[in-house]
Design a protein around this motif. Structure first.
Motif, mmCIF file in Angstrom:
data_model
loop_
_atom_site.group_PDB
_atom_site.id
_atom_site.type_symbol
_atom_site.label_atom_id
_atom_site.label_comp_id
_atom_site.label_asym_id
_atom_site.label_seq_id
_atom_site.Cartn_x
_atom_site.Cartn_y
_atom_site.Cartn_z
ATOM 1 N N VAL A 64 0.835 -1.200 0.000
ATOM 2 C CA VAL A 64 0.000 0.000 0.000
ATOM 3 C C VAL A 64 0.874 1.256 0.000
ATOM 4 O O VAL A 64 0.597 2.227 -0.714
ATOM 5 N N ASN A 65 1.948 1.242 0.789
ATOM 6 C CA ASN A 65 2.842 2.401 0.832
ATOM 7 C C ASN A 65 3.559 2.627 -0.499
ATOM 8 O O ASN A 65 3.766 3.768 -0.906
ATOM 9 N N VAL A 66 3.934 1.562 -1.172
ATOM 10 C CA VAL A 66 4.598 1.699 -2.474
ATOM 11 C C VAL A 66 3.620 2.281 -3.495
ATOM 12 O O VAL A 66 3.980 3.186 -4.264
ATOM 13 N N VAL A 67 2.388 1.798 -3.502
ATOM 14 C CA VAL A 67 1.374 2.353 -4.410
ATOM 15 C C VAL A 67 1.146 3.826 -4.086
ATOM 16 O O VAL A 67 1.071 4.671 -4.985
ATOM 17 N N GLY A 68 1.066 4.155 -2.793
ATOM 18 C CA GLY A 68 0.910 5.551 -2.390
ATOM 19 C C GLY A 68 2.078 6.411 -2.837
ATOM 20 O O GLY A 68 1.888 7.547 -3.301
ATOM 21 N N LEU A 69 3.293 5.887 -2.725
ATOM 22 C CA LEU A 69 4.483 6.618 -3.160
ATOM 23 C C LEU A 69 4.406 6.919 -4.656
ATOM 24 O O LEU A 69 4.644 8.050 -5.085
ATOM 25 N N VAL A 70 4.040 5.920 -5.456
ATOM 26 C CA VAL A 70 3.938 6.107 -6.910
ATOM 27 C C VAL A 70 2.875 7.156 -7.243
ATOM 28 O O VAL A 70 3.104 8.062 -8.058
ATOM 29 N N LEU A 71 1.713 7.069 -6.600
ATOM 30 C CA LEU A 71 0.644 8.022 -6.872
ATOM 31 C C LEU A 71 1.024 9.450 -6.457
ATOM 32 O O LEU A 71 0.707 10.408 -7.157
ATOM 33 N N ILE A 72 1.719 9.593 -5.343
ATOM 34 C CA ILE A 72 2.132 10.921 -4.884
ATOM 35 C C ILE A 72 3.202 11.494 -5.805
ATOM 36 O O ILE A 72 3.177 12.685 -6.133
ATOM 37 N N ILE A 73 4.132 10.673 -6.251
ATOM 38 C CA ILE A 73 5.171 11.162 -7.172
ATOM 39 C C ILE A 73 4.534 11.579 -8.502
ATOM 40 O O ILE A 73 4.864 12.624 -9.058
ATOM 41 N N GLN A 74 3.601 10.774 -9.010
ATOM 42 C CA GLN A 74 2.920 11.146 -10.260
ATOM 43 C C GLN A 74 2.151 12.452 -10.104
ATOM 44 O O GLN A 74 2.193 13.323 -10.972
ATOM 45 N N ALA A 75 1.432 12.602 -8.999
ATOM 46 C CA ALA A 75 0.652 13.823 -8.780
ATOM 47 C C ALA A 75 1.562 15.037 -8.616
ATOM 48 O O ALA A 75 1.252 16.121 -9.116
ATOM 49 N N SER A 76 2.701 14.851 -7.955
ATOM 50 C CA SER A 76 3.642 15.962 -7.777
ATOM 51 C C SER A 76 4.251 16.367 -9.117
ATOM 52 O O SER A 76 4.456 17.560 -9.375
ATOM 53 N N ALA A 77 4.535 15.405 -9.964
ATOM 54 C CA ALA A 77 5.120 15.709 -11.270
ATOM 55 C C ALA A 77 4.128 16.445 -12.165
ATOM 56 O O ALA A 77 4.516 17.298 -12.963
ATOM 57 N N GLU A 78 2.846 16.132 -12.011
ATOM 58 C CA GLU A 78 1.821 16.765 -12.839
ATOM 59 C C GLU A 78 1.190 17.981 -12.160
ATOM 60 O O GLU A 78 0.254 18.571 -12.688
#
Length: 191
Positions: A64-78
């Motif tokens: 769950v934390n890895v999925v959260g990390l990916v989603l947060i990085i994607q949102a920060s990049a966009e």
């Protein structure tokens, strides 16, 4: 050399109740040793099963934390809101998400591992719980939406549950472990 036997009072069988089992059986030293060894082995087997269940729980949390990390990085990049929570993320949210993944990995490594990695050997579950409070505290003090505060607090809850469960598992061995059972041995003259 005479052997002493405990006195058993006479009881007549009425047919209504099953016969009483003699409860005051005297065990010799070898029998006591066997009982202690059996109880210790059963406890260790049970503890290892619970630790494996706890590790599976932590792996699910890590996923769950890895999925959260990916989603947060994607949102920060966009430059948009993450779909995990409402509102603008806390400052350096990707770093806190990465910290959550690392803390879960360390917690996994030190839980029930007889030889954790050397640089994690002195880290306790309590240290991990304390460090994991940084992100939810920042979210709370910056008055972010409660969904975000709860998201960041989930890591603290995961580590807290693991800390409590691991403490209960290890605590089931008693304060002295198998040595505590050895103190219960007795000497009986004539046994």
């Amino acid at each position: 050399m005479s052997t002493a036997k405990p006195r058993r009072p006479f009881t007549a069988e009425t047919g209504d109740a099953p016969p009483l089992v003699e409860e005051d059986t005297v065990l010799d030293e070898q029998q006591q040793e066997d009982v202690v060894q059996t109880l210790t082995d059963e406890n260790q087997q049970s503890n290892s099963q619970w630790i494996q269940i706890l590790k599976i729980f932590m792996l699910c949390g890590l996923l769950v934390n890895v999925v959260g990390l990916v989603l947060i990085i994607q949102a920060s990049a966009e430059h948009r809101e993450p779909i995990l929570f409402t509102g603008e993320p806390i400052p350096v949210a990707p770093a806190f998400a990465l910290l959550s993944v690392v803390l879960t990995g360390i917690c996994y490594n030190i839980t029930g591992n007889p030889r954790p990695l050397p640089y994690f050997a002195k880290i306790t579950h309590e240290h991990l719980t304390f460090v994991s409070l940084a992100a939810p505290a920042l979210s709370f003090f910056l008055a972010r939406h409660r969904s975000q505060t709860l998201w960041w607090f989930s890591e603290t809850a995961l580590i807290g549950v693991c800390t409590t469960a691991y403490g209960m598992i290890v605590g089931s061995e008693g304060e002295q472990g198998p040595e505590g059972l050895n103190k219960l041995k007795y000497e009986y003259k004539g046994a």
